[in-house]
Design a protein around this motif. Structure first.
Motif, short mmCIF file in Angstrom:
data_model
loop_
_atom_site.label_atom_id
_atom_site.label_comp_id
_atom_site.label_asym_id
_atom_site.label_seq_id
_atom_site.Cartn_x
_atom_site.Cartn_y
_atom_site.Cartn_z
N ILE A 50 -1.23 -1.15 -4.27
CA ILE A 50 -2.39 -0.49 -4.28
C ILE A 50 -1.90 1.29 -3.71
N TYR A 51 -2.22 2.17 -5.00
CA TYR A 51 -1.66 3.46 -4.61
C TYR A 51 -2.73 4.30 -4.23
N LEU A 52 -2.34 5.09 -3.07
CA LEU A 52 -3.49 5.98 -2.43
C LEU A 52 -3.04 7.32 -2.78
N ARG A 53 -4.10 8.20 -3.11
CA ARG A 53 -3.69 9.70 -3.14
C ARG A 53 -4.99 10.33 -2.44
N ASP A 54 -4.88 11.20 -1.51
CA ASP A 54 -5.86 12.04 -1.12
C ASP A 54 -6.96 11.17 -0.57
N GLY A 55 -6.92 10.12 0.11
CA GLY A 55 -7.71 9.09 0.56
C GLY A 55 -8.67 8.18 -0.53
N ARG A 56 -8.12 8.16 -1.87
CA ARG A 56 -8.70 7.45 -2.73
C ARG A 56 -7.79 6.60 -3.35
N SER A 74 1.34 8.85 -10.67
CA SER A 74 1.78 9.70 -11.64
C SER A 74 3.09 9.16 -12.33
N ALA A 75 3.28 9.71 -13.42
CA ALA A 75 4.63 9.21 -13.90
C ALA A 75 5.99 9.22 -13.04
N THR A 76 6.15 10.39 -12.24
CA THR A 76 7.14 10.48 -11.37
C THR A 76 7.05 9.58 -10.22
N GLU A 77 5.89 9.29 -9.94
CA GLU A 77 5.72 8.17 -8.64
C GLU A 77 5.76 6.88 -9.07
N ALA A 78 5.60 6.38 -10.35
CA ALA A 78 5.48 5.04 -10.69
C ALA A 78 6.89 4.41 -10.34
N LEU A 79 6.43 2.80 -10.16
CA LEU A 79 7.70 2.08 -9.79
C LEU A 79 8.62 2.08 -10.85
N GLN A 80 8.16 1.88 -12.00
CA GLN A 80 9.35 1.70 -12.90
C GLN A 80 10.25 3.06 -13.36
N GLU A 81 9.70 4.13 -12.77
CA GLU A 81 10.65 5.42 -12.79
C GLU A 81 11.92 5.42 -11.97
N VAL A 82 11.67 4.53 -10.90
CA VAL A 82 12.63 4.90 -9.83
C VAL A 82 13.79 3.77 -9.99
N ALA A 83 14.93 4.39 -9.64
CA ALA A 83 16.09 3.48 -10.34
C ALA A 83 16.14 2.66 -8.82
N PRO A 84 16.81 1.45 -9.24
CA PRO A 84 16.67 0.47 -8.33
C PRO A 84 17.89 0.87 -7.16
N ILE A 114 1.03 -1.15 0.18
CA ILE A 114 0.11 -0.04 -0.07
C ILE A 114 0.84 1.20 0.01
N ARG A 115 1.08 2.02 -1.12
CA ARG A 115 1.91 3.12 -1.47
C ARG A 115 0.95 4.43 -1.45
N GLY A 116 1.73 5.47 -1.10
CA GLY A 116 1.19 6.72 -1.43
C GLY A 116 2.10 7.87 -0.49
N PRO A 117 1.87 9.07 -0.69
CA PRO A 117 2.77 10.06 -0.53
C PRO A 117 2.31 10.26 1.20
N SER A 118 2.85 10.96 1.76
CA SER A 118 2.29 11.23 3.25
C SER A 118 1.13 11.92 3.29
N GLY A 119 0.03 11.59 3.96
CA GLY A 119 -1.05 12.38 3.79
C GLY A 119 -2.48 11.61 2.98
#
Lengths: 231, 402
Positions: free
Chosen positions: A210-216, A221-231, A36-41
């Motif tokens: 499961i990605y959450l943003r603002d309680g839903r 988004s593109a910058t938050e997607a898993l594949q965008e992050v270098a391992p 379960i992932r998402g920014p703080s808040g």
């Protein structure tokens, strides 16, 4: 295993009503390892609290292992937590002045299973490969070892679900990876594992997220997607 | 198992916060220590007093003048007991083995520059065996001394030291209220009896005491010794009838004298002890109350400090009752430990008391049980509020607590 529908949870914060969860539906099958992932808040902690039966939703339904737990009393929820859920916390939350083994025994003692507690605790310590530190107190253990003890405590009752809240947050990246490997092993043994995290590298160890943003529930988004992050 | 691990953890955390625990337990320690000590003191004093009263002989009756006054208002002592009464009792009641008339007063005893305020006892030679006094040096006065109104004195051991120091007192002259008396004997020491020191007194023939020192013609007391204990009731009966007749009392008038036996004196002594014990109980309950508040205070601090731990315990399945029980047990472990330390210090104090005084203070099992029981009760009572606060904590709030 978990079937939650339209969960709503609102808080009063400084006179304003904040909808921490605004109609979240989650289905998790037995044997899944899910993030379960998402920014703080975003409401991921609130969701974890409700899925972990620490809290009740204001609205919506929640069925855990076939049992409707949405409206249970505090003590009944404590039983549910004890039987179905193992918690792993970011800061380990081991109890001081008790040995590792005593910490691991504790959930069984609360379940009233005094006789099998010692044996089961030793077995759990074997699972996390820490039998040589069983009689140490938490302050004599390293961070990684403490997290292993807390995982042993979480699995000792043989719960249906392991609920881990930022389990690698207080660990260096190498130890963090080891802990995630341990979760994978436990998952391979058939345990359902839910990892709550903001960290994409942790989420990548899971089968889905499961990605959450603002309680839903949302799409990252593109910058938050898993594949965008270098391992 | 749960209980045992809870106690174990409670003891570990007491030990980890030694200083704080001791301070929190101090009230309990002092309260319980005081109870143990005072109860042992009271028991020792009682045993001692009983011993002394019994040592005076169980065949003893004491006749004293009645209280003067009407309608319950007492205004001093009657002056109606005479040497003739004493003679009549001895003559008419064959069960009386012997008796001693007693006149009391206070005198200034003086010898050269040494001066001592002491109690005066005017009596006959029979007084000494009746009250189990023995002579250490010299001799006692006899009936001839009484008849001749000889100015001779027998003095107690303490009085002898006060007036003579290490000098030999026998055949020396002392002044009692400015009248010369010759010391003819010194009594063996009996030890202080608390309300009266039998070693600090001057004994002279009662005739001399009445006429020349105190200046009265009545007695303060007649000590009667029976032939044997079985005669006491008969003597009391007959003496009452005889004295009523001699004092011309009508049927409807109360006795103007009282006759007491050992049992009644023991009762008086016992009631004194009960007052002491009550006093001790009062002090103890106040310090246990204060101690309990101390425990409650520290438990409230503990609950706040361990909010997170409470959250974790609830998360892994502790019910409200489990948390309540845990903190109650911790409070009881703390107050019980305080009680145990208090019991130990009570033992130590009692041992010290036995060392430095003649009292044989021993701690009874009852007082240990009382002390421990009360201290644990205090733990339950004052631990309940903090424990129920802990039990009611919301698990999420508690887990989030920093």
């Amino acid at each position: 295993m978990i079937h939650a529908q339209d969960l709503v949870k609102a808080y009063e914060l400084g006179g304003q009503t904040v909808r921490a969860l605004d109609g979240v539906s989650v289905d998790i099958a037995a044997g899944e390892m899910i993030a379960i992932r998402g920014p703080s808040g975003s409401g991921k902690t609130t969701l974890m609290n409700i899925l972990g039966c620490l809290d009740r939703a204001d609205a919506g339904s929640y069925t855990l292992a076939g049992e409707d737990v949405a409206r249970l009393s505090g003590d009944r929820l404590a039983e549910i937590r004890n039987r179905y859920i193992g918690f792993v916390f970011q800061t380990f939350n081991l109890l001081p002045r008790m040995t590792a083994l005593e910490n691991v025994e504790l959930p069984l003692l609360y379940a009233g299973k005094h006789r099998e507690a010692r044996q089961a605790a030793i077995k759990a310590m074997e699972t996390v490969a820490l039998t040589d530190r069983m009689h140490h107190q938490p302050n004599q253990l390293s961070g990684g070892q403490r997290q292993r003890v807390s995982i042993a405590r979480a699995i000792v009752t043989n719960p249906a679900i392991l609920l881990a809240d930022e389990p690698t947050g207080a660990l260096d990246s190498r130890t963090g990876t080891e802990i995630m490997q341990l979760f994978k092993h436990l998952n391979a043994d058939g345990r359902t594992i839910i990892v709550v995290t903001h960290d994409p590298t942790v989420a990548r160890h899971c089968q889905r997220e499961i990605y959450l943003r603002d309680g839903r529930v949302a799409q990252p988004s593109a910058t938050e997607a898993l594949q965008e992050v270098a391992p | 198992m749960m209980l045992w691990i809870t106690i174990k953890v409670a003891l570990r955390s007491l030990w980890a916060n030694r200083m704080r625990s001791i301070l929190a337990m101090l009230g309990i320690i002092i309260g319980v220590g005081a109870v143990i000590f005072v109860l042992s003191l009271v028991a020792a004093a009682k045993a001692d007093m009983m011993g002394r009263i019994t040592a005076m002989g169980t065949n003893l009756l004491v006749v004293s003048p009645g209280q003067r006054g009407t309608g319950g208002v007492m205004s001093g002592t009657q002056q109606n007991l005479t040497a003739d009464d004493a003679e009549a009792l001895l003559a008419k009641i064959p069960q009386i083995r012997d008796l001693a008339p007693v006149v009391r007063g206070n005198v200034q005893a003086k010898r050269l520059a040494k001066n001592s305020r002491t109690s005066l006892m005017g009596t006959t030679v029979t007084y000494f065996p009746i009250r189990s006094f023995e002579v250490e040096k010299g001799r006692l006065f006899n009936d001839a001394d009484c008849d001749a109104m000889s100015r001779v004195a027998v003095i107690g051991a303490t009085t002898a030291t006060n007036l003579f120091g290490t000098e030999e007192p026998c055949n020396q002259v002392i002044k009692l209220n400015s009248i010369n008396f010759r010391v003819i004997g010194v009594l063996k020491s009996k030890g202080d009896q608390g309300w009266f020191n039998p070693d600090d007194q001057v004994l002279v023939p009662y005739t001399v005491a009445m006429k020349q020192i105190v200046g009265v013609d009545h007695l303060n007391e007649i000590d009667i010794r029976a032939n044997n204990e079985a005669d006491l009731d008969t003597i009391m009966d007959r003496a009452t009838k005889l004295l009523r007749k001699r004092h011309h009392l009508q049927e409807d008038q109360d006795n103007d004298f009282s006759i007491r036996n050992q049992a009644e004196m023991l009762k008086t002594a016992d009631s004194m002890n009960q007052v002491l014990a009550l006093l001790a109980g009062g002090i103890a309950s106040i310090s246990l109350l204060v101690g309990g508040i101390g425990i409650m205070n520290i438990m409230l601090v503990t609950v706040t400090e361990r909010t997170r731990e409470i959250g974790v315990r609830k998360a892994i399945g502790a019910k409200n009752g489990d948390i309540l029980r845990q903190f109650l047990i911790e409070a009881v472990v703390m107050s019980g430990s305080g009680g145990a330390i208090g019991v130990l210090s009570g033992f130590v104090l009692a041992a010290i008391l036995s060392r430095v005084t003649s009292l044989q203070a021993s701690v009874s099992l009852f007082s240990v049980a009382l002390g421990l029981g009360f201290s644990m009760g205090v733990g339950v009572f004052f631990g309940f509020y903090p424990a129920s606060r802990a039990a009611r904590l919301d698990p999420i709030e508690a887990l989030r607590y920093e």
